[in-house]
Motif scaffolding. Structure first.
Motif, PDB file in Angstrom:
ATOM      1  N   ALA A 419       0.829  -1.201   0.000  1.00 41.47           N
ATOM      2  CA  ALA A 419       0.000   0.000   0.000  1.00 41.47           C
ATOM      3  C   ALA A 419       0.865   1.252   0.000  1.00 41.47           C
ATOM      4  CB  ALA A 419      -0.938  -0.001   1.208  1.00 41.47           C
ATOM      5  N   ASN A 420       0.251   2.353  -0.372  1.00 39.64           N
ATOM      6  CA  ASN A 420       0.974   3.630  -0.436  1.00 39.64           C
ATOM      7  C   ASN A 420       1.190   4.220   0.944  1.00 39.64           C
ATOM      8  OD1 ASN A 420      -2.068   4.189  -0.621  1.00 39.64           O
ATOM      9  ND2 ASN A 420      -1.246   6.225  -0.117  1.00 39.64           N
ATOM     10  N   ASP A 421       2.252   5.025   1.075  1.00 41.55           N
ATOM     11  CA  ASP A 421       2.380   5.941   2.204  1.00 41.55           C
ATOM     12  C   ASP A 421       1.584   7.199   1.846  1.00 41.55           C
ATOM     13  OD1 ASP A 421       4.053   4.229   3.649  1.00 41.55           O
ATOM     14  OD2 ASP A 421       5.819   4.913   2.520  1.00 41.55           O
ATOM     15  N   THR A 422       1.621   8.199   2.710  1.00 40.87           N
ATOM     16  CA  THR A 422       0.891   9.438   2.426  1.00 40.87           C
ATOM     17  C   THR A 422       1.437  10.092   1.160  1.00 40.87           C
ATOM     18  OG1 THR A 422       0.450   9.790   4.766  1.00 40.87           O
ATOM     19  CG2 THR A 422       0.246  11.702   3.311  1.00 40.87           C
ATOM     20  N   LEU A 423       0.521  10.431   0.248  1.00 44.21           N
ATOM     21  CA  LEU A 423       0.881  11.086  -1.007  1.00 44.21           C
ATOM     22  C   LEU A 423       0.188  12.431  -1.073  1.00 44.21           C
ATOM     23  CD1 LEU A 423       0.387   8.050  -3.449  1.00 44.21           C
ATOM     24  CD2 LEU A 423       2.570   8.913  -2.557  1.00 44.21           C
ATOM     25  N   ASN A 424       0.930  13.464  -1.470  1.00 46.14           N
ATOM     26  CA  ASN A 424       0.366  14.805  -1.597  1.00 46.14           C
ATOM     27  C   ASN A 424       0.668  15.361  -2.989  1.00 46.14           C
ATOM     28  OD1 ASN A 424      -0.731  15.607   1.168  1.00 46.14           O
ATOM     29  ND2 ASN A 424       1.332  14.884   1.702  1.00 46.14           N
ATOM     30  N   TYR A 425      -0.364  15.820  -3.670  1.00 48.29           N
ATOM     31  CA  TYR A 425      -0.208  16.409  -4.995  1.00 48.29           C
ATOM     32  C   TYR A 425      -0.959  17.734  -5.032  1.00 48.29           C
ATOM     33  CZ  TYR A 425       1.121  11.636  -6.280  1.00 48.29           C
ATOM     34  OH  TYR A 425       1.719  10.404  -6.336  1.00 48.29           O
ATOM     35  N   LYS A 426      -0.631  18.527  -6.058  1.00 50.41           N
ATOM     36  CA  LYS A 426      -1.301  19.812  -6.223  1.00 50.41           C
ATOM     37  C   LYS A 426      -1.679  20.008  -7.677  1.00 50.41           C
ATOM     38  CE  LYS A 426      -0.927  24.737  -5.076  1.00 50.41           C
ATOM     39  NZ  LYS A 426      -0.110  25.791  -4.440  1.00 50.41           N
ATOM     40  N   ALA A 427      -2.898  20.500  -7.889  1.00 52.46           N
ATOM     41  CA  ALA A 427      -3.379  20.814  -9.237  1.00 52.46           C
ATOM     42  C   ALA A 427      -3.951  22.221  -9.234  1.00 52.46           C
ATOM     43  CB  ALA A 427      -4.438  19.815  -9.678  1.00 52.46           C
ATOM     44  N   THR A 428      -3.854  22.893 -10.366  1.00 63.31           N
ATOM     45  CA  THR A 428      -4.362  24.264 -10.483  1.00 63.31           C
ATOM     46  C   THR A 428      -5.222  24.400 -11.731  1.00 63.31           C
ATOM     47  OG1 THR A 428      -2.390  24.976 -11.700  1.00 63.31           O
ATOM     48  CG2 THR A 428      -2.355  25.234  -9.299  1.00 63.31           C
ATOM     49  N   THR A 429      -6.073  25.412 -11.712  1.00 59.55           N
ATOM     50  CA  THR A 429      -6.844  25.781 -12.900  1.00 59.55           C
ATOM     51  C   THR A 429      -6.571  27.249 -13.215  1.00 59.55           C
ATOM     52  OG1 THR A 429      -8.765  26.365 -11.538  1.00 59.55           O
ATOM     53  CG2 THR A 429      -8.688  24.125 -12.438  1.00 59.55           C
ATOM     54  N   LYS A 430      -6.750  27.609 -14.483  1.00 59.54           N
ATOM     55  CA  LYS A 430      -6.550  28.998 -14.914  1.00 59.54           C
ATOM     56  C   LYS A 430      -7.891  29.713 -14.994  1.00 59.54           C
ATOM     57  CE  LYS A 430      -2.435  28.170 -17.770  1.00 59.54           C
ATOM     58  NZ  LYS A 430      -1.850  28.328 -19.132  1.00 59.54           N
ATOM     59  N   LEU A 431      -7.831  31.029 -15.227  1.00 56.17           N
ATOM     60  CA  LEU A 431      -9.033  31.790 -15.531  1.00 56.17           C
ATOM     61  C   LEU A 431      -9.607  31.318 -16.860  1.00 56.17           C
ATOM     62  CD1 LEU A 431      -7.873  35.406 -14.607  1.00 56.17           C
ATOM     63  CD2 LEU A 431      -9.704  34.126 -13.455  1.00 56.17           C
ATOM     64  N   GLN A 432     -10.916  31.295 -16.959  1.00 54.68           N
ATOM     65  CA  GLN A 432     -11.534  30.933 -18.232  1.00 54.68           C
ATOM     66  C   GLN A 432     -11.124  31.915 -19.331  1.00 54.68           C
ATOM     67  OE1 GLN A 432     -12.229  27.825 -17.454  1.00 54.68           O
ATOM     68  NE2 GLN A 432     -14.104  27.928 -18.674  1.00 54.68           N
ATOM     69  N   SER A 433     -10.864  33.160 -18.941  1.00 58.93           N
ATOM     70  CA  SER A 433     -10.467  34.171 -19.928  1.00 58.93           C
ATOM     71  C   SER A 433      -9.062  33.945 -20.461  1.00 58.93           C
ATOM     72  CB  SER A 433     -10.571  35.570 -19.313  1.00 58.93           C
ATOM     73  OG  SER A 433      -9.743  35.674 -18.158  1.00 58.93           O
ATOM     74  N   ASP A 434      -8.312  33.020 -19.849  1.00 63.08           N
ATOM     75  CA  ASP A 434      -6.989  32.679 -20.377  1.00 63.08           C
ATOM     76  C   ASP A 434      -7.095  31.795 -21.619  1.00 63.08           C
ATOM     77  OD1 ASP A 434      -5.682  34.085 -18.418  1.00 63.08           O
ATOM     78  OD2 ASP A 434      -5.426  32.361 -17.089  1.00 63.08           O
ATOM     79  N   TYR A 435      -8.278  31.254 -21.845  1.00 66.97           N
ATOM     80  CA  TYR A 435      -8.500  30.379 -22.997  1.00 66.97           C
ATOM     81  C   TYR A 435      -9.399  31.079 -24.003  1.00 66.97           C
ATOM     82  CZ  TYR A 435      -6.886  26.767 -19.725  1.00 66.97           C
ATOM     83  OH  TYR A 435      -6.155  26.033 -18.823  1.00 66.97           O
ATOM     84  N   GLY A 436      -9.548  30.457 -25.157  1.00 63.37           N
ATOM     85  CA  GLY A 436     -10.476  30.934 -26.169  1.00 63.37           C
ATOM     86  C   GLY A 436     -11.490  29.851 -26.495  1.00 63.37           C
ATOM     87  N   ASN A 437     -12.611  30.240 -27.048  1.00 60.31           N
ATOM     88  CA  ASN A 437     -13.629  29.306 -27.507  1.00 60.31           C
ATOM     89  C   ASN A 437     -13.718  29.364 -29.026  1.00 60.31           C
ATOM     90  OD1 ASN A 437     -14.356  28.605 -24.822  1.00 60.31           O
ATOM     91  ND2 ASN A 437     -15.652  30.439 -24.707  1.00 60.31           N
ATOM     92  N   VAL A 438     -14.003  28.215 -29.632  1.00 65.89           N
ATOM     93  CA  VAL A 438     -14.068  28.145 -31.094  1.00 65.89           C
ATOM     94  C   VAL A 438     -15.385  27.487 -31.495  1.00 65.89           C
ATOM     95  CG1 VAL A 438     -12.983  27.299 -33.204  1.00 65.89           C
ATOM     96  CG2 VAL A 438     -11.561  27.935 -31.228  1.00 65.89           C
ATOM     97  N   ARG A 439     -16.111  28.131 -32.390  1.00 57.62           N
ATOM     98  CA  ARG A 439     -17.319  27.527 -32.978  1.00 57.62           C
ATOM     99  C   ARG A 439     -17.077  27.309 -34.472  1.00 57.62           C
ATOM    100  NH1 ARG A 439     -23.639  28.860 -32.065  1.00 57.62           N
ATOM    101  NH2 ARG A 439     -23.157  27.401 -30.368  1.00 57.62           N
ATOM    102  N   ILE A 440     -17.284  26.075 -34.915  1.00 60.48           N
ATOM    103  CA  ILE A 440     -17.043  25.706 -36.309  1.00 60.48           C
ATOM    104  C   ILE A 440     -18.376  25.345 -36.964  1.00 60.48           C
ATOM    105  CG2 ILE A 440     -15.786  24.203 -37.882  1.00 60.48           C
ATOM    106  CD1 ILE A 440     -13.983  25.918 -36.120  1.00 60.48           C
ATOM    107  N   THR A 441     -18.662  26.000 -38.083  1.00 66.27           N
ATOM    108  CA  THR A 441     -19.807  25.620 -38.908  1.00 66.27           C
ATOM    109  C   THR A 441     -19.275  24.903 -40.136  1.00 66.27           C
ATOM    110  OG1 THR A 441     -21.077  27.542 -38.158  1.00 66.27           O
ATOM    111  CG2 THR A 441     -21.829  26.436 -40.167  1.00 66.27           C
ATOM    112  N   VAL A 442     -19.661  23.634 -40.280  1.00 66.66           N
ATOM    113  CA  VAL A 442     -19.139  22.802 -41.363  1.00 66.66           C
ATOM    114  C   VAL A 442     -20.057  22.874 -42.576  1.00 66.66           C
ATOM    115  CG1 VAL A 442     -18.500  20.455 -42.033  1.00 66.66           C
ATOM    116  CG2 VAL A 442     -18.054  21.249 -39.703  1.00 66.66           C
ATOM    117  N   ARG A 443     -19.474  23.061 -43.742  1.00 66.80           N
ATOM    118  CA  ARG A 443     -20.208  23.045 -45.005  1.00 66.80           C
ATOM    119  C   ARG A 443     -19.742  21.853 -45.848  1.00 66.80           C
ATOM    120  NH1 ARG A 443     -24.019  26.231 -43.107  1.00 66.80           N
ATOM    121  NH2 ARG A 443     -23.358  28.409 -42.733  1.00 66.80           N
ATOM    122  N   ASN A 444     -20.654  21.308 -46.622  1.00 71.24           N
ATOM    123  CA  ASN A 444     -20.388  20.142 -47.493  1.00 71.24           C
ATOM    124  C   ASN A 444     -20.055  18.894 -46.687  1.00 71.24           C
ATOM    125  OD1 ASN A 444     -20.725  21.925 -49.629  1.00 71.24           O
ATOM    126  ND2 ASN A 444     -18.520  22.171 -49.986  1.00 71.24           N
ATOM    127  N   GLY A 445     -20.585  18.799 -45.479  1.00 74.04           N
ATOM    128  CA  GLY A 445     -20.266  17.644 -44.644  1.00 74.04           C
ATOM    129  C   GLY A 445     -20.992  16.383 -45.082  1.00 74.04           C
TER     130      GLY A 445
END
Length: 533
Positions: A419-445
């Protein structure tokens, strides 16, 4: 005394005048030579018929050298015994070709030197010189042209070999693995090709991008393109060939002891449905488990208890393929249970993944805690991925937050009861404004489609399966310049399927957007993706 001083002054004045005149201009040695070398004569003459010579000499009006001749020179049809070409590493006024192979009868040969010939002083090229002869009484003059593209990638490899195999009584499909073609050319700077000096007939048209050029197809390393129907020469058709990399056929490679109680089974191709059975005598309490090594074509067979034997015998089965492996067993150090985080910065929809060095068996979720920066506990959902031997954690996340992930002793237990001993990890998230959103309209699909965003290295950044003309939304895309790609999922399996030469299967159709897209932080990018016919 006064006369001497006067004479000295006269000499000084004259010297200054001469020096001034000399500095008014600079000797240049004349204009730079930009004239390419000129052929004075060829022996035998170029475009000779009834050729039976064993040596060819091409004489120039100045010293020339050959550059990168092994790559640039294309001989069509190829010779089984390579000719000797000189000069090599030095300059000469004569290029000599010594032929050692037995030439085919009534055949037109072409030596295309590409950009290998240059004058010795200034390096002026004598480009695309071609020496042609026929062992018959006429020179074949027909040609085949077209273009090579890549079935999967936006860019096409340079200098792709384009080949013609004559379809006669000796032709068979697998000849491309064993024999060189009848005619050869290479693509130019815009991926076009033109095979010349061809005789009338029926041919298999194909292309190869080889890792080790020998004009025969090696499935493990080469890309291939082929036209399903044989072509007839003469023809006015401009052909299009699409290069693809075949999926490697499955084969078992070998088994070896990797550590105490662990046998590594190497393979090529797809491992799905691969079975490993132990044939040696084993105790009643014997148990085993199989995991896959990430990024390696290896399955690890873990077993317990330790067996006091000299060797173990295994049977490896996949489909109709059955192999037997004998593995010598020695005293090895046992693997220790070690954990590794595979992610640290997460998007809101991402999972947190922890991998282990030995196969995990049990999870005690009561001993796993996730707490954000405001000391609010999150309830994680945990899944054991037994194939890649990793724990997948999902929990609610908010933007610009940090999370402490703690696994108390006994949260994870491996196949051997460790079995494991004590494990400690850290995770972070960014501001949503740090990313961009993309909308694709497909033609001739033509649906279903797999719409993807890829980077300039061809790596998939985002991917989504779509079944109708509804706009495709990609959320939280990292800012950057990308390309759009659509895969026509003909067999509806949710992935790209490459081709297979022997099965006469072409790769699934792919269409790229004509222009890249730019994703900016905090922006919603809307794009129309018109698929090429």
């Amino acid at each position: 005394m006064g006369k001497k001083i006067a004479n000295l002054g006269f000499l000084v004045v004259v010297s200054m005048i001469l020096s001034h005149c000399a500095n008014r201009g600079t000797t240049t040695g004349g204009d730079k030579d930009v004239t390419p070398p000129v052929i004075i004569k060829s022996t035998p003459e170029n475009f000779s018929i009834n050729f039976d010579a064993q040596e060819i000499q091409i004489e120039f009006d100045e010293y020339v050298k050959l550059k990168n001749i092994q790559k640039q020179l294309i001989i069509s049809p190829p010779m089984n015994i390579e000719p000797e070409i000189s000069p090599v590493g030095t300059a000469s006024k004569v290029i000599t070709i010594k032929i050692f192979d037995t030439l085919q009868s009534n055949t037109t040969y072409a030596f295309n030197f590409g950009e290998s010939i240059a004058d010795n002083n200034e390096g002026n090229l004598f480009p695309y010189y071609k020496y042609v002869f026929s062992t018959g009484n006429y020179i074949d003059s027909l040609s085949v042209s077209g273009i090579v593209s890549d079935a999967l990638n936006k860019d096409v490899d340079e200098r792709v070999a384009v080949l013609l195999y004559e379809v006669d009584s000796s032709f068979y499909d697998s000849i491309v693995y064993k024999q060189k073609p009848k005619y050869i050319s290479v693509t130019d700077s815009v991926s076009g090709f033109n095979l010349e000096n061809i005789k009338k007939g029926s041919y298999l048209l194909m292309a190869l991008k080889e890792e080790s050029p020998n004009y025969t197809y090696q499935q493990k390393t080469d890309k291939i393109a082929y036209r399903k129907q044989f072509i007839t020469v003469p023809s006015d058709t401009a052909y299009v060939l699409k290069l693809f990399k075949e999926s490697i056929d499955y084969s078992f490679v070998r088994a070896r002891q990797a550590s105490q109680n662990k046998i590594a089974f190497g393979y090529e191709g797809a491992f799905e449905s691969m079975l490993i059975n132990i044939l040696s005598d084993i105790p009643d309490d014997f148990s085993s488990v199989i995991t896959k090594e990430i990024e390696k074509d290896t399955l690890n067979y873990w077993y317990r208890p330790k067996l006091e034997v000299d060797s173990l015998i295994f049977e490896v089965i996949r489909g109709q393929s059955i192999d037997t492996a004998v593995v010598r067993i020695k005293d090895f150090k046992s693997d220790s249970l070690v954990f590794k985080s595979l992610s640290s910065t997460l998007k809101l929809q991402d999972s947190y993944i922890i991998s282990a060095s030995t196969p995990l068996k049990y999870i005690d979720e009561s001993k796993v805690r996730v707490m954000d920066k405001d000391s609010i506990f999150q309830k994680p959902m945990m899944v054991l991925d037994s194939i890649i031997n990793s724990i997948v954690l999902d929990f609610d996340k908010t933007e610009k937050n940090s999370y402490n992930i703690q696994l108390l002793p006994g949260a994870l237990t491996d196949f051997y009861g460790v079995a494991n001993d004590t494990l400690n990890y850290k995770a972070t998230t960014k501001l949503q404004s740090d990313y961009g959103n993309v909308r694709i309209t497909v033609r001739n699909g033509v649906y279903p489609l797999i719409v993807q965003i890829i980077d300039n290295k061809g790596e998939v950044v985002e991917s989504q399966m779509v079944s109708d003309a509804t706009p495709v939304d990609f959320k939280d895309v990292k800012p950057g310049v990308y390309f759009l790609r659509a895969i026509f999922d003909t067999n509806q399996n949710g992935g790209y399927d490459t081709g297979n030469y022997l099965s006469k299967i072409q790769p699934e159709r792919i269409s790229y957007a004509s222009e890249p897209i730019e994703v900016r932080s905090g922006w919603d990018t809307i794009e129309e993706f018109v698929l090429a016919d």
